[in-house]
Design an enzyme around this catalytic site. Structure first.
Site, PDB file in Angstrom:
ATOM      1  N   SER A 107      -4.355  -2.898  -1.016  1.00 31.71           N
ATOM      2  CA  SER A 107      -5.580  -3.653  -1.303  1.00 31.71           C
ATOM      3  C   SER A 107      -6.203  -3.031  -2.541  1.00 31.71           C
ATOM      4  O   SER A 107      -7.164  -2.277  -2.458  1.00 31.71           O
ATOM      5  CB  SER A 107      -6.529  -3.623  -0.112  1.00 31.71           C
ATOM      6  OG  SER A 107      -6.604  -2.328   0.449  1.00 31.71           O
ATOM      7  N   GLU A 108      -5.586  -3.356  -3.672  1.00 30.50           N
ATOM      8  CA  GLU A 108      -5.991  -2.723  -4.925  1.00 30.50           C
ATOM      9  C   GLU A 108      -7.475  -2.891  -5.207  1.00 30.50           C
ATOM     10  O   GLU A 108      -8.134  -1.987  -5.711  1.00 30.50           O
ATOM     11  CB  GLU A 108      -5.183  -3.292  -6.101  1.00 30.50           C
ATOM     12  CG  GLU A 108      -3.815  -2.655  -6.292  1.00 30.50           C
ATOM     13  CD  GLU A 108      -2.782  -3.146  -5.315  1.00 30.50           C
ATOM     14  OE1 GLU A 108      -3.076  -4.075  -4.539  1.00 30.50           O
ATOM     15  OE2 GLU A 108      -1.658  -2.602  -5.307  1.00 30.50           O
ATOM     16  N   HIS A 122       5.560  -7.273 -12.869  1.00 27.00           N
ATOM     17  CA  HIS A 122       5.434  -5.808 -12.796  1.00 27.00           C
ATOM     18  C   HIS A 122       5.471  -5.145 -14.164  1.00 27.00           C
ATOM     19  O   HIS A 122       5.332  -3.935 -14.264  1.00 27.00           O
ATOM     20  CB  HIS A 122       6.582  -5.202 -11.980  1.00 27.00           C
ATOM     21  CG  HIS A 122       6.416  -5.331 -10.505  1.00 27.00           C
ATOM     22  ND1 HIS A 122       6.453  -6.540  -9.846  1.00 27.00           N
ATOM     23  CD2 HIS A 122       6.220  -4.395  -9.531  1.00 27.00           C
ATOM     24  CE1 HIS A 122       6.295  -6.347  -8.546  1.00 27.00           C
ATOM     25  NE2 HIS A 122       6.151  -5.056  -8.324  1.00 27.00           N
ATOM     26  N   GLU A 150      -1.159   3.643  -3.309  1.00 27.98           N
ATOM     27  CA  GLU A 150      -0.163   3.248  -2.320  1.00 27.98           C
ATOM     28  C   GLU A 150       0.996   4.243  -2.291  1.00 27.98           C
ATOM     29  O   GLU A 150       1.590   4.542  -3.332  1.00 27.98           O
ATOM     30  CB  GLU A 150       0.339   1.834  -2.662  1.00 27.98           C
ATOM     31  CG  GLU A 150      -0.729   0.788  -2.349  1.00 27.98           C
ATOM     32  CD  GLU A 150      -0.665  -0.442  -3.228  1.00 27.98           C
ATOM     33  OE1 GLU A 150       0.325  -0.605  -3.952  1.00 27.98           O
ATOM     34  OE2 GLU A 150      -1.628  -1.224  -3.213  1.00 27.98           O
TER      35      GLU A 150
END
Ligand code: TPP
Lengths: 766, 456
Positions: free
Chosen positions: A487-488, A558, A457
């Protein structure tokens, strides 16, 4: 009252059916080939069910009986270099692809079973029975059939799980021409190989599929999404599972031309595929094909679905009346291409071939018929003793010692590579930031190796992504630095498919490590397991970069350290450099290695400075070696990434004479046990240091391994420093409390010191 | 609810203590904190206060009687309880007898509590509160780190005699090292140590941190039954005893002697030591260095002798590794000189001096005392004429070297005076037969008598 205007999806959505004229116009050789394949597959599946009924198939046997028309119709016209992959119900596609490959797309009804055909049948059956001669050495079984040479990329037991990988294969097919293209000659008009990914109506609703549709459309990949709509996901109907049961409608939402076709009509499917292939081969992008088919049996095993009450016998009878085998036979005899005899002969040849294939793999069970005896023990246990019972020929099982072979490669590809270490580097070097080492080594590798492709990304913008890690690359290497949709799962899987194809070296970036959970299927079930699961031979060279951001205030979702999760997931290698010099040499090693490698970075390290060799960005850090950053006698401190520096600070502060080891290569197979062991034998105490939270931490498995390997050398329990139990919160104070830094390492060292007892002389606090 | 009160660990490291005086008698009511006894160790006399309240039901030890730490000394009861209850409480509780049956450790036992201070008696509350029954057996166990257990087993250290100062009283590496550094409490009987004519395994903890005499049982010498004074064994002494008993019992020794005329050797040594290098301490060579060189030369001449016995087969070596016996305060240590055949005299001399010094400093690493085919044990400096030695397993021979003395010798029908050194070889007959040993000894003698080969 607002004004409404009807909008139309941009992509075409079409239903295709064959006509009498199409059958007449069809190449008789094609029809004969389809008839032959249909019968071979049917006979094969009947044999599998028969063996399953005898308890000789371990695990489920998902029969494709009734659905052969979709596979044969779509595959009979493909090239060997075209790829297919599929799902748990994939025997028919695998066989169609393998048979098309060995017969170059031509079967003769008169002489259906050539030695090559017989071998495909036998080895596929062997794989399904879990035997050594199978295509995946018996590892894959019914649900993991792979034969790359034939373009069978591997079937998948995760519903929808193979679809992102297929996109990777298609990406490689689309861009492979670039690797071949040299000089100023204009490229030939595109004629790409293509990939077909097969999945069921149930899979249409899973993210992998939908994410991949979006990605393939955005990148115009030669990929066909082939939906085998058999009306049921196990017992759940399409109508129950979605508000739009016309599943090909999914494609139009992504701008993908979509077709619906009667899958019981192999020629119709073939014609759709012809049209789709024209589009894909010319580089216009993906298609969605929905074939309406029916599985005559239940999800698995030899009973009809009606036996389980979720559908009626009348429904089954109606679909059986539309059997694709009969349809092709009837059309061919109507056209005078084959007679009753010929059709029977095709059927008989197929069944005889399967009798032979089975006979090569199973034998009468000597324990059958009540004779008993100790030597006839059958793997299927209690029911083995019925008269006429069969068993697997005992010599055909894989050697149990094969169980862990090929989880990863042997790293032999690194042999002879030039290595360097910062401590002994004699060449010229200048000070530079860690983050600059990150993009500079990638720049160097991409210049030297045009196979390397970077995706993630925002990696293509912001002058090197969100951290500057890909600085300058997008401009310098057009088409090779790919900013992905968010959209990993899809783009990680696409990387996996690229790696499996082998012509490119994908470098995938996850902006934050926690996103691995979003992509977990592709990362762990697919990329990590692919090599081993498909027989241990086919490498998956992929580099996954991510950064630990503990301390940056990004909060609970995260801030994980992914090392522990990856180190305990078979297949992955894990590298964690702590200096710019090491980063360069370790990234070079990661890119040279034929295995999936996670390279972990840390935001705290990005601005840190170190030596970067001038004009030499090609060396490797000696693979699988740890670095002793500070020799000492009292305790072995094992650390990595930014915690190496934190541990160094803590050691100086406590004055304990610790030996600080920067592990660098973290996974089970690459860890430097020699250096660690020598240190533990000297110090007799171990402190494992990491920053992140306890639950997913890295040190757990390491502590376990250390105590088993070095029990007699330990003078106290293996001690650990980790963050707290919860994932760190955003509040600055709470975040600090949740992670480990030098203070926590110092506290850990004090615990170690307490373990020294009264005899310890050294190191008063300073 | 009878409560057994046990001998407290009054002084860290003391394994036993005696009741000097009871301050209570049977039937007395005792409250928590009330003094009940004066307890004496060799170092201290302390007043011991009750940890539990109750009525004194029985005094298990009489005044003046000693008990091991953890032994019952007194039983507290409630009014309703009888002698039978007391017996039951004592019977159920682990006794010193059952503790002593643990492993091969000596009879002395101690419990490990937090170290240092006089600490609470271990209290078992029969049928009482949680922890009582659990705590006692745990305390009677010796807690030692895995490393310490390994080293103790290897070196015959009695951990019952070692004070653990790690967490929960765990014996840790540094406790062993601390003992090694502490001089023995009773004077070591030096004479009978140095003369052991062979090697014993060196003692070392990981990475050369050596241990030795300090691991003495930390008690006073006790009266032995014969009326002599009992000097507790050091780990090293135990190890020497074990290894050599084993060697003498299982290795079939035979012996042969030779006289070496060493005038030339002595003269050559004099010349070497008179050179510039030889005038420095580091450059000096000893007679023993020549002996080691000659032995190595003999193995070169008779390589078939360079073997040791194992059950699986003879092990033949390419290199010649020779141990030298070094007398230290703690006993004999035999560091190994490696690949002597490939080394020059000066190098052998240097290495031998270094090994000997480090042996005396107890700074040898385990690997430096392992292996070898032959040991050279030289008591010539004490004037010993001749002696025979016990083989140091797994080696196959030991060469016992006596003093070099002027003697009349007959040569060519005339008697003259020469300096003669008697060397006696002990050989493992399983590995080496008499004729082979004789050939080796002849080669050795020839080398001794023609010493130029050693420096050529
Ligand atoms: C991610 C995932 N969820 C659930 C399953 C269990 N499962 C295996 S097959 C299947 C039904 C799949 O239905 P469909 O996609 O229509 O394929 P079909 O079986 O009809 O060929 C399910 C739920 C799985 N293998 N993977």
């Amino acid at each position: 009252m607002p004004r409404a205007r009807r909008l139309q999806p941009a992509a075409e959505w079409t239903e295709i059916a064959s006509t009498a004229a199409d059958w007449k116009a069809a190449d008789p050789a094609l029809l004969a080939t389809m008839l032959g394949q249909l019968h071979l597959i049917r006979a094969f599946e009947e044999t599998v069910l028969e063996l399953a009924g005898e308890g000789l198939v371990h695990g489920p046997a998902h029969s494709s009986i009734g659905q052969e028309g979709g596979a044969v119709g779509s595959i009979a016209g493909l090239r060997s270099a075209d790829g297919v992959n599929g799902s748990h119900r994939g025997h028919h596609q695998f066989l169609a692809k393998a048979l098309t490959h060995v017969t170059k797309g031509r079967l003769s009804p008169a002489e259906l079973v050539t030695p090559e055909v017989a071998e495909v049948l036998r080895r596929t059956l062997a794989e399904i029975l879990g035997l050594a001669q199978g295509y995946c050495a018996g590892r894959g079984g019914s649900m993991h059939l792979q034969w790359l040479e034939a373009g069978a990329l591997g079937t998948n037991a995760i519903v929808g799980g193979g679809v992102p990988m297929a996109a990777g294969n298609a990406w490689a097919q689309k861009h492979a021409g670039r690797l071949l293209h040299r000089g100023d000659a204009p490229p030939a008009p595109p004629d790409m190989d293509l990939t077909v990914t097969y999945f069921g109506d149930g899979a249409v609703n899973i993210g992998s599929v939908l994410e991949t549709m979006n990605l393939a459309a955005a990148w115009e990949l030669p990929l066909a999404f082939f939906i085998e709509n058999n009306g049921y996901a196990v017992s759940t109907t399409v109508g129950e599972a979605t508000g739009e049961p016309r599943l090909s409608a999914r494609g139009t939402g992504f701008g993908i031309p979509s077709y619906q076709v009667d899958g019981m009509d192999p020629l119709a499917v073939h014609l759709v595929m012809e049209a789709a292939a024209r589009r894909m081969r010319s580089g216009e992008g993906p298609v969605v094909i929905e074939a309406l088919v029916y599985r005559f049996f239940h999800q698995n095993g030899p009973f009809p679905g009606s036996a389980f009450g979720y559908r009626t016998r009348e429904e089954e009878a109606a679909w059986r009346a539309r059997d694709p085998l009969d349809r092709v036979a009837a059309e061919m005899s109507r056209l005078g291409l084959i007679g009753e005899e010929g059709i029977k002969s095709v059927r008989d040849q197929a069944r005889e071939a399967m009798r032979e294939a089975a006979a090569a793999l199973v034998e009468p069970d000597p324990a059958a018929g009540g004779t008993g005896g100790p030597h006839g023990a059958s793997p299927r246990g209690g029911t083995a003793h019925k008269p006429g019972a069969r068993r697997i020929r005992p010599g055909l099982w894989p050697d149990p010692a094969f169980v862990d072979v090929g989880i990863r490669g042997d790293a032999a590809e690194l042999a002879g590579a030039r290595t360097a270490e910062e401590a002994t580097f004699g060449g010229e070097a200048s000070r530079g930031k860690f983050i600059d080492a990150v993009w500079r080594v990638m720049d160097r590798r991409m210049t030297a190796d045009e196979r390397i492709v970077v995706l993630g990304e925002d990696v293509h913008k912001l002058n090197g992504g969100t951290n500057g890690a890909t600085k300058g690359l997008a401009g310098k290497f057009p088409g090779r630095v790919l900013g992905t949709p968010i959209s990993e799962n899809a783009f990680a899987g696409l990387g996996g498919g690229l790696a499996l194809d082998g012509r490119f070296r994908p470098v995938v970036e996850f902006m934050y490590p926690d996103f691995l959970w979003v992509a977990a299927d592709q990362v762990f079930n697919q990329i990590g397991k692919a090599r081993h699961m498909f027989g241990g031979k086919n490498p998956v060279p992929l580099v996954l970069r991510t950064k630990v951001a503990l301390g940056s205030g990004y909060g609970s979702q995260h801030l994980m350290d992914p090392a522990g999760i990856f180190a305990t997931s078979p297949g992955w290698r894990v590298m964690a450099p702590s200096t710019p010099f090491d980063y360069i040499g370790m990234m070079n090693a990661a890119l040279a290695l034929d295995d999936p490698v996670l390279v972990i970075e840390h935001v705290d390290l990005y601005p840190s400075e170190g030596d970067i060799p001038a004009g030499d960005l090609d060396y490797l850090i000696p693979f699988g070696t740890a670095a002793v950053r500070r020799p000492g006698r009292d305790v072995t401190v094992l650390a990595y990434l930014s915690m190496v520096e934190q541990a160094r600070i803590a050691i100086e502060r406590t004055g304990i004479d610790a030996e600080l080891i920067d592990l660098r290569f973290l996974d089970r197979a690459s860890l430097d046990w020699e250096t660690v062991g020598a240190s533990i034998r000297k110090t007799n105490a171990v402190l494992i240091v990491e920053q992140g939270s306890l639950g997913t931490s890295y040190g757990g498995w390491l502590a376990d391994e250390v105590q088993r390997r070095f029990f007699d050398w330990l003078d106290q329990p293996v001690q650990r420093v980790t963050g707290g139990e919860a994932s760190p919160s955003i509040s600055r104070v709470l975040e600090r409390a949740a992670i480990a830094r030098a203070d926590e390492v110092a506290a850990g060292l004090e615990r170690v010191r307490a373990g020294f007892g009264a005899g310890y002389q050294g190191g008063g606090s300073r | 609810m009878a409560t057994v009160v046990r001998m407290p660990s009054v002084l860290a490291g003391a394994a036993e203590a005696a009741i000097a005086r009871w301050l209570v008698g049977v039937g007395d009511a005792v409250t928590v904190g009330a003094p009940v006894a004066e307890i004496e160790t060799e170092k201290a006399l302390v007043e011991y206060a009750a940890e539990e309240s109750g009525i004194v039901g029985r005094l298990v030890l009489a005044e003046g009687e000693a008990g091991e730490v953890g032994d019952p000394i007194l039983v507290l009861v409630s009014t309703a309880e009888t002698d039978a209850d007391i017996d039951k409480a004592l019977g159920k509780a682990p006794t010193a007898g059952t503790q002593a049956s643990r492993g091969a450790a000596s009879g002395s036992e101690r419990s490990f509590g937090r170290s240092g201070e006089p600490e609470a008696a271990a209290v078992t509350t029969e049928g009482g509160g949680p922890g009582g029954l659990v705590a006692t057996p745990q305390e009677s166990r010796i807690f030692a780190s895995p490393l310490v257990r390994k080293v103790a087993a290897e070196q015959g250290i009695d951990l019952a005699a070692v004070e653990g100062t790690g967490p929960n009283g765990r014996i840790v590496r540094r406790d062993l090292e601390r003992l090694a550094a502490t001089p023995p409490r009773s004077p070591a009987p030096a004479p009978d140590r140095a003369a052991a004519g062979t090697a014993q395994p060196g003692v070392s903890v990981a990475d050369g941190a050596a241990l030795a005499d300090g691991a003495l049982v930390a008690g006073t010498g006790r009266e032995s039954p014969a009326g002599g004074r009992l000097i507790p064994h050091t780990p090293m002494r135990r190890a020497i005893a074990r290894r050599l008993s084993e060697s003498k019992a299982t290795v079939p020794h035979f012996y042969m002697a030779t006289d070496c005329v060493v005038d030339e050797l002595l003269a050559l040594r004099g010349r070497v030591n008179a050179t510039v290098a030889g005038k420095t301490v580091a450059g000096k060579v000893s007679v023993n260095d020549f002996v080691v060189m000659a032995a190595a030369g003999a193995f070169a001449d008779v390589p078939e002798a360079n073997v040791t016995w194992s059950d699986e087969g003879l092990i033949a070596y390419g290199n010649v590794d020779i141990s030298i016996a070094v007398a230290t305060d703690g006993g004999l240590v035999t560091p190994v000189l490696r690949d002597v055949g490939a080394k020059r005299l000066s190098q052998v001399a240097r290495e031998a001096r270094d090994l000997a010094q480090r042996a005396r400093d107890r700074r040898l690493a385990q690997r430096e005392i392992e292996g070898g085919v032959l040991s050279v044990s030289n008591l010539g400096m004490y004037g010993t004429l001749e002696f025979s030695a016990i083989i140091n397993p797994p080696q196959s021979a030991v060469l016992a070297v006596g003093a070099a003395r002027p003697q009349p010798v007959a040569a060519d029908g005339a008697v003259s005076v020469a300096t003669v050194m008697r060397c006696t070889l002990s050989v493992d007959h399983r590995a080496i037969d008499g004729a082979l040993a004789a050939r080796w000894l002849a080669a050795f003698t020839a080398r001794m008598q023609d010493p130029l080969g050693a420096i050529a």
